[in-house]
Design a protein around this motif. Structure first.
Motif, PDB file in Angstrom:
ATOM      1  N   ALA A 237       0.830  -1.210   0.000  1.00  0.00           N
ATOM      2  CA  ALA A 237       0.000   0.000   0.000  1.00  0.00           C
ATOM      3  C   ALA A 237       0.863   1.259   0.000  1.00  0.00           C
ATOM      4  O   ALA A 237       0.570   2.234  -0.696  1.00  0.00           O
ATOM      5  CB  ALA A 237      -0.920  -0.007   1.217  1.00  0.00           C
ATOM      6  N   VAL A 238       1.937   1.250   0.785  1.00  0.00           N
ATOM      7  CA  VAL A 238       2.852   2.386   0.811  1.00  0.00           C
ATOM      8  C   VAL A 238       3.495   2.576  -0.564  1.00  0.00           C
ATOM      9  O   VAL A 238       3.617   3.702  -1.066  1.00  0.00           O
ATOM     10  CB  VAL A 238       3.949   2.176   1.883  1.00  0.00           C
ATOM     11  N   LEU A 239       3.869   1.466  -1.186  1.00  0.00           N
ATOM     12  CA  LEU A 239       4.462   1.518  -2.521  1.00  0.00           C
ATOM     13  C   LEU A 239       3.474   2.097  -3.532  1.00  0.00           C
ATOM     14  O   LEU A 239       3.828   2.967  -4.341  1.00  0.00           O
ATOM     15  CB  LEU A 239       4.897   0.110  -2.941  1.00  0.00           C
ATOM     16  N   GLY A 240       2.225   1.638  -3.476  1.00  0.00           N
ATOM     17  CA  GLY A 240       1.218   2.132  -4.411  1.00  0.00           C
ATOM     18  C   GLY A 240       0.874   3.593  -4.200  1.00  0.00           C
ATOM     19  O   GLY A 240       0.621   4.330  -5.156  1.00  0.00           O
ATOM     20  N   HIS A 241       0.876   4.027  -2.946  1.00  0.00           N
ATOM     21  CA  HIS A 241       0.524   5.408  -2.638  1.00  0.00           C
ATOM     22  C   HIS A 241       1.610   6.382  -3.095  1.00  0.00           C
ATOM     23  O   HIS A 241       1.313   7.461  -3.631  1.00  0.00           O
ATOM     24  CB  HIS A 241       0.291   5.560  -1.133  1.00  0.00           C
ATOM     25  N   ASP A 245       3.236   4.760 -10.334  1.00  0.00           N
ATOM     26  CA  ASP A 245       3.653   4.495 -11.713  1.00  0.00           C
ATOM     27  C   ASP A 245       4.916   3.651 -11.805  1.00  0.00           C
ATOM     28  O   ASP A 245       5.424   3.404 -12.904  1.00  0.00           O
ATOM     29  CB  ASP A 245       3.887   5.825 -12.443  1.00  0.00           C
ATOM     30  N   SER A 246       5.396   3.206 -10.671  1.00  0.00           N
ATOM     31  CA  SER A 246       6.627   2.421 -10.666  1.00  0.00           C
ATOM     32  C   SER A 246       6.373   0.982 -11.118  1.00  0.00           C
ATOM     33  O   SER A 246       5.318   0.397 -10.829  1.00  0.00           O
ATOM     34  CB  SER A 246       7.219   2.407  -9.251  1.00  0.00           C
ATOM     35  N   LYS A 247       7.348   0.413 -11.816  1.00  0.00           N
ATOM     36  CA  LYS A 247       7.237  -0.993 -12.219  1.00  0.00           C
ATOM     37  C   LYS A 247       7.202  -1.898 -10.990  1.00  0.00           C
ATOM     38  O   LYS A 247       6.612  -2.991 -11.021  1.00  0.00           O
ATOM     39  CB  LYS A 247       8.394  -1.389 -13.125  1.00  0.00           C
ATOM     40  N   TRP A 248       7.826  -1.435  -9.902  1.00  0.00           N
ATOM     41  CA  TRP A 248       7.857  -2.239  -8.686  1.00  0.00           C
ATOM     42  C   TRP A 248       6.478  -2.327  -8.055  1.00  0.00           C
ATOM     43  O   TRP A 248       6.122  -3.369  -7.478  1.00  0.00           O
ATOM     44  CB  TRP A 248       8.879  -1.672  -7.692  1.00  0.00           C
ATOM     45  N   TYR A 249       5.692  -1.275  -8.183  1.00  0.00           N
ATOM     46  CA  TYR A 249       4.311  -1.356  -7.687  1.00  0.00           C
ATOM     47  C   TYR A 249       3.510  -2.333  -8.532  1.00  0.00           C
ATOM     48  O   TYR A 249       2.679  -3.097  -8.009  1.00  0.00           O
ATOM     49  CB  TYR A 249       3.642   0.015  -7.705  1.00  0.00           C
ATOM     50  N   LYS A 250       3.761  -2.347  -9.830  1.00  0.00           N
ATOM     51  CA  LYS A 250       3.077  -3.301 -10.706  1.00  0.00           C
ATOM     52  C   LYS A 250       3.388  -4.730 -10.283  1.00  0.00           C
ATOM     53  O   LYS A 250       2.481  -5.577 -10.201  1.00  0.00           O
ATOM     54  CB  LYS A 250       3.522  -3.083 -12.158  1.00  0.00           C
TER      55      LYS A 250
END
Length: 261
Positions: A237-241, A245-250
């Protein structure tokens, strides 16, 4: 962007001195030795000779000549100038350790001098230009970070502070890269808790670096593999927030989708 002493008010004063570059042979350079033939010369003449070597790009000889100014005339105003010019000359000759020692001596003797900012900055540059890739020990990177931090802390309005701040960011990114490398190694060898410690260091200590998105994804992976799902959801959730647009969030999103299914 590297500031050089030639751009500073200190160097402008020195540069305006009369250059007496004549055939006096003050340096025993032809023999390959960094030593001076002792000659009873005035402080101004020795100093101008040193500037002459700088003008010709002979920085190693310039450093030794500036050292001679200090040795022969230690209590003159020229000695203080020569000390910092010597540090600069050693730096330009890639004699980093000598430059660091000379700049450090200037700082210890003249901590309140207006040119102390440059001495700290020059020290940082000497360490910075020796930084090795992340596969090697990063002690020098930490020393560069410490020196540039002192520039910003002690002289926030100096002409060197802006570049010092930039290099602080770059050194922190490098240190974070080292943590990431170690964390990935631990992850591949199954040492999950050690890997988590490294990735958490990146997130908490180097939160402004470019490595944080990957560190959050790696934490998500590790928490999932350990069955600690609440923590995995939290890091995802922290990554997505923060990095939607990061590939890591994908990657983390796809991982969480598999879990939810």
């Amino acid at each position: 962007m590297n500031f050089q002493i030639g751009e500073s008010p200190f160097f402008k004063i020195a540069k305006n001195a009369i250059l007496l570059v004549a055939a006096l042979g003050l340096l025993a350079g032809c023999s390959g030795r960094d030593t001076l033939k002792y000659e009873d010369r005035s402080v101004e003449e020795i100093y101008d000779w040193a500037l002459g070597y700088i003008n010709k790009g002979q920085y190693r000889y310039a450093a030794v000549a500036f050292d001679e100014v200090e040795r022969q005339h230690p209590y003159s105003v020229w000695a203080r100038r020569a000390q910092l010019m010597s540090a600069y000359s050693y730096y330009m000759a890639n004699k980093y350790q000598e430059a660091i020692l000379t700049a450090g001596r200037f700082i210890s003797l003249h901590p309140g001098n207006k040119d102390a900012a440059y001495a700290y900055y020059l020290t940082g540059l000497c360490y910075y230009e020796q930084i090795a890739d992340v596969r090697r020990d990063q002690k020098i990177t930490e020393q560069a970070l410490s020196a540039f931090t002192e520039v910003v802390r002690r002289f926030p309005l100096s002409e060197y502070a802006k570049d010092a701040r930039l290099k602080i960011d770059l050194t922190q990114d490098h240190l974070a890269g080292k943590e990431m490398e170690i964390g990935r190694f631990y992850q591949t060898t199954g040492e999950h808790m050690s890997a988590i410690k490294r990735f958490r260091t990146v997130v908490e200590k180097y939160e402004t670096t470019s490595h944080v998105p990957e560190a959050l994804h790696r934490l998500t992976e590790l928490y999932m593999s350990l069955g600690i799902y609440p923590e995995a959801l939290k890091t995802a959730a922290v990554l997505g927030h923060n990095y939607p647009d990061s590939k890591w969030y994908k990657f983390s999103y796809e991982l969480m989708q598999k879990y939810s299914n």
